[in-house]
Each structure stands twice: as C-alpha cells, then as structure tokens.
Write a protein that holds these residues in place. Structure first.
Motif, PDB file in Angstrom:
ATOM      1  N   ARG A 171       0.897  -1.228  -0.098  1.00 28.44           N
ATOM      2  CA  ARG A 171      -0.037  -0.229   0.039  1.00 28.44           C
ATOM      3  C   ARG A 171       0.731   1.266   0.022  1.00 28.44           C
ATOM      4  NH1 ARG A 171      -5.312  -1.626   3.432  1.00 28.44           N
ATOM      5  NH2 ARG A 171      -5.837  -3.235   2.304  1.00 28.44           N
ATOM      6  N   VAL A 172       1.989   1.080  -0.919  1.00 23.19           N
ATOM      7  CA  VAL A 172       2.637   2.318  -0.976  1.00 23.19           C
ATOM      8  C   VAL A 172       2.766   2.698  -2.614  1.00 23.19           C
ATOM      9  CG1 VAL A 172       4.240   2.006   0.850  1.00 23.19           C
ATOM     10  CG2 VAL A 172       4.819   1.162  -1.410  1.00 23.19           C
ATOM     11  N   SER A 173       3.094   3.969  -3.036  1.00 24.65           N
ATOM     12  CA  SER A 173       3.057   3.998  -4.399  1.00 24.65           C
ATOM     13  C   SER A 173       4.326   3.385  -5.276  1.00 24.65           C
ATOM     14  CB  SER A 173       3.095   5.732  -4.710  1.00 24.65           C
ATOM     15  OG  SER A 173       4.413   6.161  -4.504  1.00 24.65           O
ATOM     16  N   LYS A 174       4.038   2.930  -6.430  1.00 26.03           N
ATOM     17  CA  LYS A 174       5.099   2.460  -7.144  1.00 26.03           C
ATOM     18  C   LYS A 174       6.456   3.337  -7.261  1.00 26.03           C
ATOM     19  CE  LYS A 174       6.242   0.159 -11.589  1.00 26.03           C
ATOM     20  NZ  LYS A 174       5.502  -0.446 -12.788  1.00 26.03           N
ATOM     21  N   VAL A 175       6.277   4.642  -7.339  1.00 25.87           N
ATOM     22  CA  VAL A 175       7.277   5.705  -7.525  1.00 25.87           C
ATOM     23  C   VAL A 175       7.877   5.609  -6.209  1.00 25.87           C
ATOM     24  CG1 VAL A 175       7.635   7.843  -7.610  1.00 25.87           C
ATOM     25  CG2 VAL A 175       6.121   7.036  -9.106  1.00 25.87           C
ATOM     26  N   THR A 176       7.298   5.684  -4.983  1.00 28.04           N
ATOM     27  CA  THR A 176       8.004   5.444  -3.702  1.00 28.04           C
ATOM     28  C   THR A 176       8.827   4.244  -3.567  1.00 28.04           C
ATOM     29  OG1 THR A 176       6.160   6.592  -2.524  1.00 28.04           O
ATOM     30  CG2 THR A 176       7.586   5.239  -1.110  1.00 28.04           C
ATOM     31  N   LEU A 177       8.372   3.063  -4.028  1.00 32.19           N
ATOM     32  CA  LEU A 177       9.148   1.868  -3.906  1.00 32.19           C
ATOM     33  C   LEU A 177      10.283   1.995  -4.868  1.00 32.19           C
ATOM     34  CD1 LEU A 177       9.315  -1.242  -2.867  1.00 32.19           C
ATOM     35  CD2 LEU A 177       7.909  -1.800  -4.753  1.00 32.19           C
TER      36      LEU A 177
ATOM     37  N   LYS B 229      16.218   2.131  -5.706  1.00 28.39           N
ATOM     38  CA  LYS B 229      17.314   2.933  -6.379  1.00 28.39           C
ATOM     39  C   LYS B 229      17.917   3.638  -5.547  1.00 28.39           C
ATOM     40  CE  LYS B 229      14.530   3.204 -11.050  1.00 28.39           C
ATOM     41  NZ  LYS B 229      14.213   4.115 -11.897  1.00 28.39           N
ATOM     42  N   GLY B 230      17.712   3.827  -4.391  1.00 32.12           N
ATOM     43  CA  GLY B 230      18.730   4.604  -3.543  1.00 32.12           C
ATOM     44  C   GLY B 230      18.232   6.295  -3.652  1.00 32.12           C
ATOM     45  N   LYS B 231      17.343   6.490  -4.317  1.00 35.43           N
ATOM     46  CA  LYS B 231      17.029   7.962  -4.447  1.00 35.43           C
ATOM     47  C   LYS B 231      16.474   8.736  -3.532  1.00 35.43           C
ATOM     48  CE  LYS B 231      16.060   8.183  -9.414  1.00 35.43           C
ATOM     49  NZ  LYS B 231      14.858   8.233 -10.634  1.00 35.43           N
ATOM     50  N   ARG B 232      15.782   8.155  -2.403  1.00 33.78           N
ATOM     51  CA  ARG B 232      15.578   8.665  -1.214  1.00 33.78           C
ATOM     52  C   ARG B 232      15.140   7.587  -0.062  1.00 33.78           C
ATOM     53  NH1 ARG B 232       8.954   9.934  -1.542  1.00 33.78           N
ATOM     54  NH2 ARG B 232       8.701   8.570  -3.415  1.00 33.78           N
ATOM     55  N   SER B 233      15.272   7.832   1.100  1.00 36.43           N
ATOM     56  CA  SER B 233      15.167   6.982   2.252  1.00 36.43           C
ATOM     57  C   SER B 233      13.613   7.120   2.706  1.00 36.43           C
ATOM     58  CB  SER B 233      15.871   7.422   3.387  1.00 36.43           C
ATOM     59  OG  SER B 233      17.229   7.595   3.066  1.00 36.43           O
ATOM     60  N   PRO B 234      12.858   5.989   2.608  1.00 33.43           N
ATOM     61  CA  PRO B 234      11.616   5.969   3.084  1.00 33.43           C
ATOM     62  C   PRO B 234      11.371   6.130   4.831  1.00 33.43           C
ATOM     63  CG  PRO B 234      12.215   3.627   2.924  1.00 33.43           C
ATOM     64  CD  PRO B 234      13.601   4.638   2.309  1.00 33.43           C
ATOM     65  N   HIS B 235      10.050   6.657   4.800  1.00 29.30           N
ATOM     66  CA  HIS B 235       9.633   6.562   6.298  1.00 29.30           C
ATOM     67  C   HIS B 235       9.622   5.341   7.117  1.00 29.30           C
ATOM     68  CE1 HIS B 235       8.541  11.138   5.855  1.00 29.30           C
ATOM     69  NE2 HIS B 235       8.124  10.668   4.514  1.00 29.30           N
ATOM     70  N   PRO B 236       9.834   5.385   8.255  1.00 31.18           N
ATOM     71  CA  PRO B 236       9.785   4.015   9.019  1.00 31.18           C
ATOM     72  C   PRO B 236       8.569   3.152   8.827  1.00 31.18           C
ATOM     73  CG  PRO B 236      10.685   5.664  10.322  1.00 31.18           C
ATOM     74  CD  PRO B 236      10.167   6.532   9.250  1.00 31.18           C
ATOM     75  N   ARG B 237       7.385   4.035   8.455  1.00 28.68           N
ATOM     76  CA  ARG B 237       6.108   3.164   8.206  1.00 28.68           C
ATOM     77  C   ARG B 237       6.228   2.673   6.909  1.00 28.68           C
ATOM     78  NH1 ARG B 237       4.788   8.581   8.200  1.00 28.68           N
ATOM     79  NH2 ARG B 237       3.961   9.412   6.292  1.00 28.68           N
ATOM     80  N   THR B 238       6.787   3.301   6.116  1.00 29.16           N
ATOM     81  CA  THR B 238       6.967   2.618   4.806  1.00 29.16           C
ATOM     82  C   THR B 238       7.856   1.496   4.736  1.00 29.16           C
ATOM     83  OG1 THR B 238       6.624   5.039   3.813  1.00 29.16           O
ATOM     84  CG2 THR B 238       7.485   3.119   2.349  1.00 29.16           C
ATOM     85  N   ILE B 239       8.765   1.585   5.488  1.00 27.19           N
ATOM     86  CA  ILE B 239       9.853   0.320   5.494  1.00 27.19           C
ATOM     87  C   ILE B 239       8.970  -0.739   6.236  1.00 27.19           C
ATOM     88  CG2 ILE B 239      11.871  -0.712   6.551  1.00 27.19           C
ATOM     89  CD1 ILE B 239      13.011   2.319   6.488  1.00 27.19           C
ATOM     90  N   ALA B 240       7.953  -0.436   7.143  1.00 27.93           N
ATOM     91  CA  ALA B 240       7.341  -1.453   7.949  1.00 27.93           C
ATOM     92  C   ALA B 240       6.272  -2.132   7.072  1.00 27.93           C
ATOM     93  CB  ALA B 240       6.839  -0.840   9.124  1.00 27.93           C
ATOM     94  N   ALA B 241       5.760  -1.341   6.075  1.00 23.80           N
ATOM     95  CA  ALA B 241       4.551  -1.849   5.172  1.00 23.80           C
ATOM     96  C   ALA B 241       5.197  -2.797   4.058  1.00 23.80           C
ATOM     97  CB  ALA B 241       4.021  -0.573   4.559  1.00 23.80           C
ATOM     98  N   ILE B 242       6.348  -2.311   3.742  1.00 25.96           N
ATOM     99  CA  ILE B 242       7.078  -3.118   2.444  1.00 25.96           C
ATOM    100  C   ILE B 242       7.557  -4.491   3.156  1.00 25.96           C
ATOM    101  CG2 ILE B 242       9.262  -3.318   1.014  1.00 25.96           C
ATOM    102  CD1 ILE B 242       8.989  -0.108   0.872  1.00 25.96           C
ATOM    103  N   ARG B 243       8.209  -4.224   4.476  1.00 25.74           N
ATOM    104  CA  ARG B 243       8.464  -5.505   4.890  1.00 25.74           C
ATOM    105  C   ARG B 243       7.461  -6.625   5.186  1.00 25.74           C
ATOM    106  NH1 ARG B 243      12.940  -6.111   9.832  1.00 25.74           N
ATOM    107  NH2 ARG B 243      12.323  -8.558  10.462  1.00 25.74           N
ATOM    108  N   ALA B 244       6.296  -6.066   5.880  1.00 25.86           N
ATOM    109  CA  ALA B 244       5.174  -6.908   6.096  1.00 25.86           C
ATOM    110  C   ALA B 244       4.878  -7.442   4.816  1.00 25.86           C
ATOM    111  CB  ALA B 244       4.124  -6.061   6.860  1.00 25.86           C
ATOM    112  N   ALA B 245       4.545  -6.617   3.752  1.00 22.73           N
ATOM    113  CA  ALA B 245       4.442  -7.548   2.585  1.00 22.73           C
ATOM    114  C   ALA B 245       5.109  -8.317   1.996  1.00 22.73           C
ATOM    115  CB  ALA B 245       4.188  -6.298   1.382  1.00 22.73           C
TER     116      ALA B 245
END
Length: 84
Positions: free
Chosen positions: A18-24, A29-45
């Motif tokens: 439940r994050v945008s494809k651009v964010t992922l 690509k290392g263009k930006r660091s995600p917020h902790p909640r984004t990391i948690a969402a990706i990890r859970a998925a």
C-alpha cells in the motif's frame, strides 16, 4: 533482492504494501530514504509472501522461507473443516 527472488513486480509489491510504485522504485534505486512506516509496510508485505529478514552476525540479509511440509495447511485451505 527479496522482491526479485520471489519474482514480484514492483507494482505488485507496491500494491501489497500500500505504497506508491514511485516510492518503492525510489527506495530501491537509493534516490530517497523511506519513512519508518513505509519500511514496515514493505517488510510486512514481503514477509507475507515468504521472505525472512535475518541478521546472522555478518550483517542484515534476506532469505526465502523453506517450503512448507506436507502437514502444513496453506492460508487458502484454512477453514473449520481442518481444525484438528
């Protein structure tokens, strides 16, 4: 690495997390660091589709979970009929 190991497209992982494809994409690509909640969402998925996050003393990594044994019931098969 985990996404590629499972053959997940960026779009499918983004949808599951439940994050945008651009964010992922920017995160991968290392263009930006995600917020902790984004990391948690990706990890859970990733964990729900079979990825284990590990730190064996040589640094953090990932591996795919072992195949379930014959005695294991998949989530799709889980119902009241097999509650023994």
């Amino acid at each position: 690495m985990a996404r590629a190991g499972l053959g997940l497209t960026a779009g499918l992982l983004a949808e599951r997390a439940r994050v945008s494809k651009v964010t992922l994409s920017d995160f991968e690509k290392g263009k930006r660091s995600p917020h902790p909640r984004t990391i948690a969402a990706i990890r859970a998925a990733l964990e729900t589709v079979g990825v284990e996050f590990i730190d064996d003393g040589n640094g953090a990594g990932v591996r795919l979970k072992r195949e379930p044994s014959d005695a294991t019931i998949s989530l799709e098969e889980l119902n009241a009929e097999n509650d023994n």
